[in-house]
Design an enzyme around this catalytic site. Structure first.
Site, PDB file in Angstrom:
ATOM      1  CE  LYS A 191     -65.515  55.843  43.808  1.00 48.57           C
ATOM      2  NZ  LYS A 191     -65.696  54.251  43.495  1.00 48.57           N
TER       3      LYS A 191
HETATM    4  C1  LIG Z   1     -65.323  53.023  44.223  1.00 47.91           C
HETATM    5  C2  LIG Z   1     -64.167  52.417  44.722  1.00 47.91           C
HETATM    6  C3  LIG Z   1     -63.613  51.309  44.388  1.00 47.91           C
HETATM    7  C4  LIG Z   1     -64.166  50.377  43.676  1.00 47.91           C
HETATM    8  O1  LIG Z   1     -64.614  50.623  42.130  1.00 47.91           O
HETATM    9  P1  LIG Z   1     -65.847  50.195  41.536  1.00 47.91           P
HETATM   10  O2  LIG Z   1     -65.622  50.700  39.896  1.00 47.91           O
HETATM   11  O3  LIG Z   1     -67.101  50.654  42.141  1.00 47.91           O
HETATM   12  O4  LIG Z   1     -65.767  48.744  41.472  1.00 47.91           O
HETATM   13  C5  LIG Z   1     -62.371  50.844  45.068  1.00 47.91           C
HETATM   14  N1  LIG Z   1     -61.718  51.368  46.151  1.00 47.91           N
HETATM   15  C6  LIG Z   1     -62.212  52.798  46.370  1.00 47.91           C
HETATM   16  C7  LIG Z   1     -61.728  53.244  47.593  1.00 47.91           C
HETATM   17  C8  LIG Z   1     -63.558  53.228  45.929  1.00 47.91           C
HETATM   18  O5  LIG Z   1     -63.859  54.231  46.162  1.00 47.91           O
END
Ligand SMILES: *Cc1c(COP(=O)(O)O)cnc(C)c1O
Length: 372
Positions: A191
């Site tokens: 991210k």
């Molecule tokens: C990464 C992501 C999540 C979940 O996040 P995690 O921390 O990996 O559990 C949820 N929604 C979207 C759109 C994402 O890209």
């Protein structure tokens, strides 16, 4: 062989290790401690003073939001279909039922007209209102929040805003994650900023965030012994990871700036080659987490992806909509074919803020070669 060029790899700011070392030096190697408090405070300051609970993942944050909104077995929850499975898996954890809503072409996010249609049709078909709406700002591009919030308010359905990919993005000057009744963030390794793994739940309602902290630490009642009146979860972020988060938060604005610069660079060099990009509407400020392109011709994206893979460049198809996933084949879906079309034509290009201009030039050259 050249070094591998990743889609989006972790990019440390400089002070992360210092914070982690401080945690060791003071023995706060635990899911509690000063970094956790400070990271939550830092996020809160950034997000217009909203209350924040730091959690083990973005998925955990959505799970807790659904629980606090009272979603139960057999309830329906509306969710953007064009997303990552983390957005909707928590609906299934609760035995509730996802109902998917397709995208509109202007932001690629939840189509407000289809949302309205879905709400009316669910009320008509099953005689009860969906319990919540999960809207997503995919690839860091703000969804049409004015329209979506107006529909949600009119029908009195709470909104969970999945801003996992959208930290640092703005919609009409307001930070993504602060529009819904709840906002959620992710700090997974890929991210825009990372804690290696982690997430956060955000709300204007500080009692809800208190409740989330309680549920995230096994729902322990206030007693000297371990006393429980509710089912709890082990969802708190560790103080070590929060230390990484503090370092990352200090460079968030730089990261957004660099991702937008990378997007602009790609566009400048590829638009002429007939490549289309995810549009940004007037009043929106995307964080451009990933640069997404569309090829004219269907299924060409896979050929291009394989050609780039041969020169050690990682690209990825766009998200495959949830209503097209085998696991959700039986879920109701309100679709217009738009996200299916995106999946057949799109590709995410390497977009990490640590990529150099030389890296980008190499990607552009190889991408053009792959097109010919
Ligand atoms: C990464 C992501 C999540 C979940 O996040 P995690 O921390 O990996 O559990 C949820 N929604 C979207 C759109 C994402 O890209």
């Amino acid at each position: 062989m050249n070094e591998r060029i990743y889609l989006s790899s972790p990019h440390m700011g400089g002070r992360e290790l210092e914070y982690v070392q401080e945690a060791f030096a003071t023995n706060w190697v635990a899911p509690a401690g000063p970094h956790l408090t400070a990271f939550e405070q830092g996020l809160s300051d950034y997000l217009h003073g909203y209350a924040v609970a730091a959690l083990s993942s973005g998925t955990a944050a959505i799970h807790l939001a659904l629980i606090i909104l009272g979603v139960k077995q057999n309830d329906e929850v509306l969710c953007a279909s064009f997303t990552f499975s983390g957005s909707c898996n928590p609906i299934a954890y609760l035995g509730a039922k996802p109902v998917f809503v397709d995208s509109e072409p202007e932001t690629w996010n939840m189509d407000p007209a289809l949302l309205e249609e879905a709400i009316q049709d669910r009320i008509h078909k099953i005689g009860k209102k969906p319990k919540a709406i999960i809207v997503v700002h995919l690839y860091g591009m703000p969804a049409k929040m004015d329209e979506i919030m107006a529909i949600a308010r009119q029908h009195e359905i709470p909104v969970i805003e999945d801003a996992a990919e959208a930290l640092g993005a703005l919609y009409k000057g307001q930070k993504c994650g602060t529009f819904g009744d709840f906002g959620i963030l992710s700090f997974n390794g890929n991210k825009i900023i990372t804690t290696s793994g982690g997430g956060a739940l955000v709300s204007k309602n500080s009692e809800w965030i208190e409740k989330a902290r309680f549920l995230a630490t096994q729902a322990r009642d206030s007693a000297p012994h371990y006393q429980h009146s509710e089912i709890g979860y082990n969802y708190r972020l560790s103080n070590i990871c929060a230390g990484i988060g503090r370092g990352q938060l200090e460079v968030l604005e730089q990261r957004v700036h660099r991702r937008r610069e990378i997007f602009a660079f790609y566009r400048q060099h590829l638009e002429k080659a007939g490549i289309n990009f995810q549009p940004e509407q007037e009043g929106s400020y995307a964080n451009r987490w990933l640069t997404c392109v569309l090829l004219e011709e269907k299924s060409r994206n896979e050929k291009v992806r394989l050609a780039l893979e041969k020169v050690n460049i990682e690209t990825r198809p766009l998200w495959k909509s949830m209503h097209l996933q085998p696991v959700f084949a039986k879920a109701p879906a309100y679709e217009n074919g738009f996200s299916a079309d995106l999946f057949s034509k799109g590709l995410c290009l390497p977009s990490g803020s640590n990529l150099t201009t030389k890296d980008l030039e190499f990607v552009i050259r190889e991408f053009r070669d792959a097109l010919d």
